[in-house]
Design an enzyme around this catalytic site. Structure first.
Site, PDB file in Angstrom:
ATOM      1  N   ASP A  51      42.495 -32.669   9.370  1.00 19.40           N
ATOM      2  CA  ASP A  51      41.072 -32.680   9.739  1.00 19.40           C
ATOM      3  C   ASP A  51      40.882 -33.315  11.116  1.00 19.40           C
ATOM      4  OD1 ASP A  51      41.610 -35.255   8.950  1.00 19.40           O
ATOM      5  OD2 ASP A  51      39.901 -35.433   7.578  1.00 19.40           O
ATOM      6  N   SER A  52      41.997 -33.805  11.706  1.00 17.87           N
ATOM      7  CA  SER A  52      41.966 -34.224  13.107  1.00 17.87           C
ATOM      8  C   SER A  52      41.546 -33.053  14.001  1.00 17.87           C
ATOM      9  CB  SER A  52      43.345 -34.745  13.541  1.00 17.87           C
ATOM     10  OG  SER A  52      44.369 -33.838  13.185  1.00 17.87           O
ATOM     11  N   ASP A  90      44.180 -30.196   5.060  1.00 18.66           N
ATOM     12  CA  ASP A  90      43.405 -31.393   4.729  1.00 18.66           C
ATOM     13  C   ASP A  90      42.096 -31.029   4.028  1.00 18.66           C
ATOM     14  OD1 ASP A  90      44.395 -33.917   5.221  1.00 18.66           O
ATOM     15  OD2 ASP A  90      43.857 -33.917   7.348  1.00 18.66           O
ATOM     16  N   LYS A 120      45.791 -31.978   1.239  1.00 24.23           N
ATOM     17  CA  LYS A 120      45.950 -33.427   1.432  1.00 24.23           C
ATOM     18  C   LYS A 120      44.590 -34.093   1.353  1.00 24.23           C
ATOM     19  CE  LYS A 120      46.926 -35.479   5.613  1.00 24.23           C
ATOM     20  NZ  LYS A 120      45.743 -36.349   5.791  1.00 24.23           N
ATOM     21  N   GLU A 122      42.570 -38.213   1.444  1.00 31.42           N
ATOM     22  CA  GLU A 122      42.757 -39.622   1.810  1.00 31.42           C
ATOM     23  C   GLU A 122      42.300 -40.556   0.690  1.00 31.42           C
ATOM     24  OE1 GLU A 122      40.986 -40.550   5.620  1.00 31.42           O
ATOM     25  OE2 GLU A 122      41.985 -38.845   6.584  1.00 31.42           O
ATOM     26  N   GLU A 189      49.727 -44.111   7.146  1.00 28.87           N
ATOM     27  CA  GLU A 189      49.285 -44.163   8.557  1.00 28.87           C
ATOM     28  C   GLU A 189      48.909 -45.587   8.963  1.00 28.87           C
ATOM     29  OE1 GLU A 189      46.308 -41.269   9.705  1.00 28.87           O
ATOM     30  OE2 GLU A 189      46.019 -42.215  11.671  1.00 28.87           O
TER      31      GLU A 189
HETATM   32  O1  KIV Z   1      44.307 -35.140  10.208  1.00 29.67           O
HETATM   33  C1  KIV Z   1      45.457 -35.414  10.573  1.00 29.67           C
HETATM   34  O2  KIV Z   1      45.951 -34.944  11.613  1.00 29.67           O
HETATM   35  C2  KIV Z   1      46.230 -36.315   9.729  1.00 29.67           C
HETATM   36  C3  KIV Z   1      47.542 -36.786  10.275  1.00 29.67           C
HETATM   37  C4  KIV Z   1      47.318 -37.748  11.357  1.00 29.67           C
HETATM   38  C5  KIV Z   1      48.428 -37.323   9.211  1.00 29.67           C
HETATM   39  O3  KIV Z   1      45.811 -36.676   8.691  1.00 29.67           O
END
Ligand code: KIV
Length: 280
Positions: A51-52, A90, A120, A122, A189
């Site tokens: 989600d970055s 994500d 994924k 969090e 992280e």
């Molecule tokens: O969103 C992302 O890029 C991440 C990584 C930094 C692990 O969660």
């Protein structure tokens, strides 16, 4: 040649990543687009559509700018651009925290519309029921503990974890909760090195480090940070393996100069009346 993204036999599964505990480190990178997925597919074990993407490609201040639709669109592009890597997408903030039922519905949508191998999310103890429900629905889940970018606003900024006894204890509870809920691996992280290394020894699923420890079972970086494309601040834990920012700036300056001087387009880039001149 475009990769055969549709052949599941070629893909590294989440189960295969799970078996890499303590073995050859799992190589992971984020990818958000078709061309980058094509370039990375032969070099990595796992591509994360993080989600970055909301910050890196869409210019949002935090990852809270990501939506399910955004993640699905980028997930589809990465699946089309890869054939071998395990692709993990994500779950954006707001798509899973409320209830296990909400989490399963969002995960089903992501997997159904992209064809990715896993999702994924969090959190540790607070989302253990969500992880267990998604896994029970047949969808592999990667956890994410330590510094959690979706919580930076409520956390008062990007704060490294594992610096107090209380916080270390919380990290252990989170790691154990994610493992017990059935996740196939977990990202750690922004966590003190020794704590991340100890957590890696403590749990039975692979840990994927970012700003964590070289002892983790794998490593991940944001692709734009790794190739030097990031325009804003680059975190301390990033190693830049290329300087694409300079390459692009140089190319843009040369192009601008050639357009202004009418040097581009030249004879090689225009069409004449002769058909064989049209060959690319
Ligand atoms: O969103 C992302 O890029 C991440 C990584 C930094 C692990 O969660």
């Amino acid at each position: 040649m475009a990769p055969d993204a549709s052949d599941p036999e070629l893909r590294i599964s989440a189960g295969a990543i799970r078996l890499r505990k303590g073995g050859v480190p799992v190589v992971c990178l984020t990818a958000y687009t078709y061309p980058v997925a094509r370039l990375l597919d032969g070099h990595v074990d796992l591509l994360l559509v993080g989600d970055s993407v909301a910050m890196v490609l869409h210019g949002h201040k935090t990852t809270l700018g990501a939506s399910l639709e955004m993640m699905i669109a980028h997930g589809q592009a990465v699946i089309r651009g890869s054939a071998r890597a395990c692709v993990v997408v994500d779950m954006p903030a707001g798509s899973y925290e409320a209830t296990p039922r909400q989490a399963v519905a969002s995960a089903r949508r992501i997997v159904g519309e992209t064809g990715c191998q896993a999702v994924k999310l969090e959190g540790g103890v607070t989302v253990a029921r969500q992880i267990a429900a998604i896994v029970a629905a047949g969808i592999p889940v990667m956890g994410h503990i330590g510094l959690q970018p979706q919580s930076v606003e409520s956390d008062g900024g990007y704060r490294i974890k594992g610096r107090t006894e209380e916080n270390v204890a919380a990290l252990y509870r989170d790691a154990e909760a994610v493992e017990k809920a059935g996740a196939f691996s977990v990202v750690i992280e922004g966590t003190v090195e020794t704590v991340a290394a100890d957590l890696t020894r403590h749990i039975s699923i692979p840990t994927i480090g970012i700003g964590a420890s070289g002892d983790c079972d794998g490593q991940i970086l944001v692709i734009d940070d790794m190739v030097g494309l990031t325009v804003d601040r680059v975190p301390k834990f990033v190693k830049q393996y290329a300087d694409l920012r300079s390459v692009i700036l140089q190319a843009a300056a040369s192009y601008a100069a050639e357009v202004r001087s009418r040097t581009f387009p030249g004879p090689a880039h225009v069409f004449s009346t002769a058909a064989d001149n049209d060959k690319e």
